[in-house]
Scaffold this active site. Structure first.
Site, PDB file in Angstrom:
ATOM      1  N   LYS A 130       0.831  -1.129   0.039  1.00 34.70           N
ATOM      2  CA  LYS A 130       0.019   0.072   0.127  1.00 34.70           C
ATOM      3  C   LYS A 130       1.269   1.273  -0.044  1.00 34.70           C
ATOM      4  O   LYS A 130       2.103   1.088   0.555  1.00 34.70           O
ATOM      5  CB  LYS A 130      -0.773   0.011   1.265  1.00 34.70           C
ATOM      6  CG  LYS A 130      -1.961   0.744   1.094  1.00 34.70           C
ATOM      7  CD  LYS A 130      -3.275   0.042   0.595  1.00 34.70           C
ATOM      8  CE  LYS A 130      -4.475   0.790   0.519  1.00 34.70           C
ATOM      9  NZ  LYS A 130      -5.408  -0.253   0.262  1.00 34.70           N
TER      10      LYS A 130
HETATM   11  N1  GLU Z   1      -7.354  -0.105  -3.233  1.00 41.56           N
HETATM   12  C1  GLU Z   1      -7.931  -1.085  -3.655  1.00 41.56           C
HETATM   13  C2  GLU Z   1      -8.084  -1.993  -2.147  1.00 41.56           C
HETATM   14  O1  GLU Z   1      -7.873  -1.729  -1.205  1.00 41.56           O
HETATM   15  C3  GLU Z   1      -7.690  -2.076  -4.676  1.00 41.56           C
HETATM   16  C4  GLU Z   1      -6.077  -2.391  -4.774  1.00 41.56           C
HETATM   17  C5  GLU Z   1      -5.656  -2.881  -6.102  1.00 41.56           C
HETATM   18  O2  GLU Z   1      -6.596  -3.117  -6.902  1.00 41.56           O
HETATM   19  O3  GLU Z   1      -4.596  -3.050  -5.993  1.00 41.56           O
HETATM   20  O4  GLU Z   1      -8.390  -3.077  -2.270  1.00 41.56           O
END
Ligand code: GLU
Length: 440
Positions: A130
Site C-alpha cells: 500500500k
Molecule cells: N485500493 C483497493 C483495495 O484496497 C484496490 C487495490 C488494487 O487494486 O490493487 O483493495
C-alpha cells in the site's frame, strides 16, 4: 496517543510519531495495532504454520519519501509519502495509493497487511502493499496534483514495477492519477510499462469493469451471505456510508436488485428517505455537486444518527475506524458489509458478534477491486483484452468461491467471518513462505 504505542516489538522504528486523527485512534489501538490483534486471533488455527506467524507481524519493506513540489504561487511545499510492501511470498506486492491529509506510516502498514490477507483470500497471485501521501488533494490545483503524483511515483520507482509491486487507486486517487503514475514510471524506464499500475483508463491498458469492481464484489458477497441467513435482498433496507466508487456502485446494484437504499452518509452530510432513495439520481447529484448534500426530497439527519437507522444491511464504504465501541450497539442491521478497509474496530466487532450482527469483513467483502486489478495486470502482460461480461463473470465466480470457502471455515471452527478469512489467507501466505524457505 501516537502510533509508536501501537507498534509491535521490533517495528517501532518504522512508525512516525505524528498524532493520529480521531478516526485512526478508534478504540485506542490504531490501524496497525488492530491488524496485529487480528493476527493474534488467528494464530491458534494455523497448526504447524504458526511458527512462521511472526512474518505476518512485520512489513517486508517500508519506504518513506519526501515529495517536494513547486506550488502554483511559486513556493515549494514538501509532502510525506510512503510505500509499504507487507508480504511478497505469493507474488509481487499489490495495493492502492491514497492521498489524504491524515495518512500515516502506521496506517499504510496496516493497509498493506490487509492487502496481503485480501489477495490471499481470493487467491490471486499477489502479496500485499500500500502507499499514500499525507496531503489533502482538495487543496491542490490539478497541476499541483499532477506534480505530487509524478514526484511520488519517481521516488517510489526504486521499489515498484510490473513484477515487483503494482499500485492502484484508493481513497482520493483515480484513473487520471494512475495514468500519470504509469507515464512517470515509463518515462524513467524508457519504455511504456502499462502493467506497473492497475485502475488505469481503459484506453491506456485499463480493464473494463475495474471502476465498478469493488462495489460489484460488495454486492456479490452481500447476496451470498443474505442467502445463507435467509435475508431477501429484494426486500432489504440498505444504509451506505461513503458514496464514491465503492458505496455508490454497491448501492446502485442493491437498488437494481430491489433493495431500498434508505440512508446515505458522506463527507457532506447524512440523508434519509423512508421510501428509498433514487440511487441513479443521487449518483448524478454527487457527480455534479461532490457530495450528497443538498439532494432534493430527503430528510437530513444528524451524522451520529446514521448508525441507528432501521435497516437490514449497513455498508461502511468510507474510511477506517468508523464502527467503534461507541456506536456498534446502535446498529440495527442484520449484516454489515465492509466496503472500506478497516471500518470496524475489534471491540466493535465483538459487540456486533454478541448482538448477532453478521460482519462481512473488508478482506473478503471489498476484494472485488483487486481481483479485477489482477485481470487488468494479466491483460496488460498478454496485450489481449477481455469483454466486460467476461470480466464480471470471472469476478463473480472468484468472489462466490472465495466467500463460500470462508463461510465453510467459519462454520467448521465456529469463528467470525473475519477470523475465518484470516485463517484461509494466513495459511496460504505462510505455506508459500515455508515452501520458499529462508534465504540465505
Ligand atoms: N485500493 C483497493 C483495495 O484496497 C484496490 C487495490 C488494487 O487494486 O490493487 O483493495
Amino acid at each position: 496517543m501516537n502510533t509508536s504505542q501501537a507498534a509491535p516489538t521490533g517495528a517501532s522504528n518504522l512508525v512516525t510519531a505524528h498524532a493520529l486523527p480521531s478516526y485512526l485512534q478508534a478504540d485506542n489501538l490504531g490501524p496497525w495495532g488492530i491488524y496485529l490483534q487480528q493476527v493474534d486471533r488467528v494464530v491458534p488455527y494455523l497448526g504447524n504454520l504458526a511458527r512462521w506467524a511472526e512474518t505476518l507481524k512485520r512489513p517486508k519493506r517500508a519506504l518513506i519519501v519526501d515529495v517536494p513540489i513547486q506550488l502554483d504561487n511559486g513556493t515549494v511545499a514538501h509532502f510525506e509519502g510512503y510505500r509499504v510492501q507487507h508480504n511478497t511470498s505469493r507474488g509481487p506486492g499489490k495495493g492502492g495509493v491514497r492521498f489524504h491529509q491524515d495518512v500515516t506510516l502506521s496506517e499504510v502498514m496496516a493497509l498493506s497487511a490487509w492487502m496481503s490477507i485480501k489477495n490471499a483470500a481470493v487467491n490471486v497471485p499477489f502479496g500485499g502493499a500500500k502507499g499514500g501521501i499525507r496531503v489533502d488533494p482538495k487543496t491542490l490545483s490539478i497541476g499541483e496534483l499532477e506534480r505530487v503524483t509524478r514526484r511520488y511515483t519517481s521516488e517510489i520507482g526504486i521499489i515498484i514495477g510490473p513484477t515487483k509491486d503494482i499500485p492502484a487507486p484508493d481513497v482520493n486517487t483515480n484513473e487520471k492519477v494512475m495514468a500519470w503514475m504509469m507515464d512517470t514510471y515509463s518515462m524513467n524506464e524508457g519504455a511504456t510499462a502499462t502493467g506497473v499500475v492497475t485502475g488505469k483508463p481503459v484506453d491506456l491498458g485499463g480493464s473494463l469493469g475495474r471502476r465498478e469492481a469493488t462495489g460489484r464484489g460488495v454486492f456479490t458477497v452481500g447476496c451470498e451471505a443474505a442467502r445463507h441467513i435467509g435475508l431477501d435482498i429484494s426486500k432489504a433496507r440498505v444504509a451506505v456510508q461513503g458514496f464514491g466508487n465503492v458505496g455508490g456502485i454497491a448501492a446502485k446494484l442493491f437498488a437494481q436488485a430491489g433493495s431500498k437504499v434508505v440512508a446515505v452518509q458522506d463527507h457532506g452530510g447524512t440523508i434519509f428517505r423512508e421510501s428509498g432513495l433514487d440511487v441513479t439520481a443521487l449518483l448524478a447529484h454527487v457527480a455534479h455537486v461532490g457530495s450528497v448534500k443538498g439532494y432534493a426530497d430527503t430528510d437530513v439527519m444528524p451524522d451520529d444518527a446514521f448508525w441507528g437507522v432501521a435497516c437490514d444491511i449497513m455498508i461502511p464504504a468510507a474510511l477506517e475506524g468508523q464502527i467503534t465501541a461507541a456506536n456498534a450497539g446502535q446498529i440495527q442491521a442484520r449484516m454489515v458489509i465492509e466496503g472500506a478497509n478497516g471500518p470496524t474496530t475489534p471491540q466493535a466487532d465483538d459487540i456486533l458478534h454478541d448482538r448477532n450482527v453478521l460482519v462481512l469483513p473488508d478482506v473478503i467483502a471489498n476484494a472485488g477491486g483487486v481481483t479485477v486489478s489482477y485481470f487488468e495486470w494479466v491483460q496488460d502482460f498478454s496485450s489481449f483484452f477481455w469483454s466486460e461480461d467476461e470480466i464480471n463473470e470471472r469476478l463473480v465466480r472468484i468472489m462466490k468461491d472465495a466467500f463460500g470457502a470462508v463461510w465453510q471455515v467459519a462454520q467448521d471452527n465456529q469463528v467470525s467471518l473475519r477470523t475465518a478469512t484470516f485463517i484461509v489467507a494466513c495459511k496460504r501466505i505462510l505455506h508459500s513462505r515455508e515452501m520458499r524457505g529462508l534465504y540465505p
